[in-house]
Design a protein around this motif. Structure first.
Motif, PDB file in Angstrom:
ATOM      1  N   LEU A 279       0.944   2.290  -6.738  1.00  0.00           N
ATOM      2  CA  LEU A 279       1.313   0.880  -6.624  1.00  0.00           C
ATOM      3  C   LEU A 279       2.725   0.680  -7.155  1.00  0.00           C
ATOM      4  N   ASN A 280       3.590   0.127  -6.363  1.00  0.00           N
ATOM      5  CA  ASN A 280       4.966  -0.127  -6.751  1.00  0.00           C
ATOM      6  C   ASN A 280       5.040  -1.213  -7.814  1.00  0.00           C
TER       7      ASN A 280
ATOM      8  N   GLU B  46       5.193  -4.575  -6.365  1.00  0.00           N
ATOM      9  CA  GLU B  46       4.229  -4.849  -5.313  1.00  0.00           C
ATOM     10  C   GLU B  46       3.281  -5.963  -5.750  1.00  0.00           C
TER      11      GLU B  46
ATOM     12  N   THR C  93      -4.499  -3.248   0.302  1.00  0.00           N
ATOM     13  CA  THR C  93      -3.780  -1.977   0.395  1.00  0.00           C
ATOM     14  C   THR C  93      -4.721  -0.940   1.028  1.00  0.00           C
TER      15      THR C  93
END
Length: 262
Positions: free
Chosen positions: A54-55, A58, A101
């Protein structure tokens, strides 16, 4: 691969600083210890979500981080009972928040909330139990004794690998050495604090040390599953916070269950 002397000195220095800070917070107790534990749990959560991909910016990670913070705020202001009651709800919310996601990411995010939340509840809960300072000293003695024993005995004796597909550096001799050193440390701390008899201390140490080593292997599996070397770089010589407390977190949960319910 063995650590270089300079790297080992850096690791020892960082570990001593962290240990001193932990002892001060344990002594202070109350909301200050709860905040300290919550900060640690939140950093581990952020590292965990980074490992699974996960960025930082994000939306799914931001929502999950807010949910994790809410659970820790409940812990600090309303205590372990309230935090335990709402943790499953927050874990479900974290799962939903990352559902857009992939299912795997959503599952791992919910697991992060649950795992970090339970560890934080356990640490604060141990401090709140009668003789809480002694119990946390016992926990540190077992976990650190396990780490030190496994590292040096494993380097000295070598031999068959413990879990070569998960963590090639860990040996069976190191696992046994860590277990034995943990039992010795537990007996010493229990003798000084009177929290357990020598036999009980050895039994508890054997259980908690084994779970601590399982926690270490779990983090290794997680990093290998997502092809990540270190969980972070916040602690010189150790990598991330998760790398430093991977064994402490499940060990705290185990010790809390033992003393709270048995």
């Amino acid at each position: 691969m063995a650590a270089k002397p300079s790297e080992l000195r850096l690791r020892v220095f960082s570990a001593l600083i962290l240990a001193a800070l932990a002892f001060v917070e344990v002594w202070l107790g109350g909301w200050m210890f709860a905040v300290f534990v919550s900060l640690m749990a939140f950093i581990v959560f952020l590292e965990w979500t980074a490992i699974i991909g996960l960025n930082a910016f994000e939306g799914a990670r931001i929502r999950a981080a807010v949910i994790m913070l809410l659970s820790l705020i409940v812990l600090v202001f309303f205590g372990t009972s309230a935090a335990g009651a709402v943790l499953i709800i927050f874990a479900a919310l974290a799962h939903v928040s990352t559902k857009m996601t992939t299912r795997e990411t959503a599952n791992w995010t919910a697991a992060a909330v649950t795992y970090c939340g339970l560890a934080a509840i356990a640490l604060v809960g141990l401090r709140d139990i009668e003789n809480g300072i002694a119990l946390l000293l016992l926990l540190f003695a077992i976990v650190w004794g396990t780490d030190i024993g496994a590292y040096f005995v494993g380097r000295r004796l070598g031999g068959p690998k413990l879990a070569p597909k998960i963590s090639p550096g860990k040996t069976q001799s190191g696992a046994v050495g860590g277990l034995l050193i943990a039992m010795v440390c537990a007996v010493i701390v229990s003798g000084l604090t009177g929290v357990l008899s020598p036999m009980a201390a050895m039994i508890v140490a054997a259980i908690v040390s084994g779970i601590s080593q399982a926690g270490d292997l779990f983090e290794s599996y997680l990093k290998r599953r997502f092809a990540v070397k270190d969980s972070g770089s916040i602690i010189p010589g150790h990598g991330g916070m998760f790398d430093r407390v991977d064994g402490l977190m499940p060990a705290a949960i185990a010790l809390f269950i033992i003393f709270k319910f048995f």
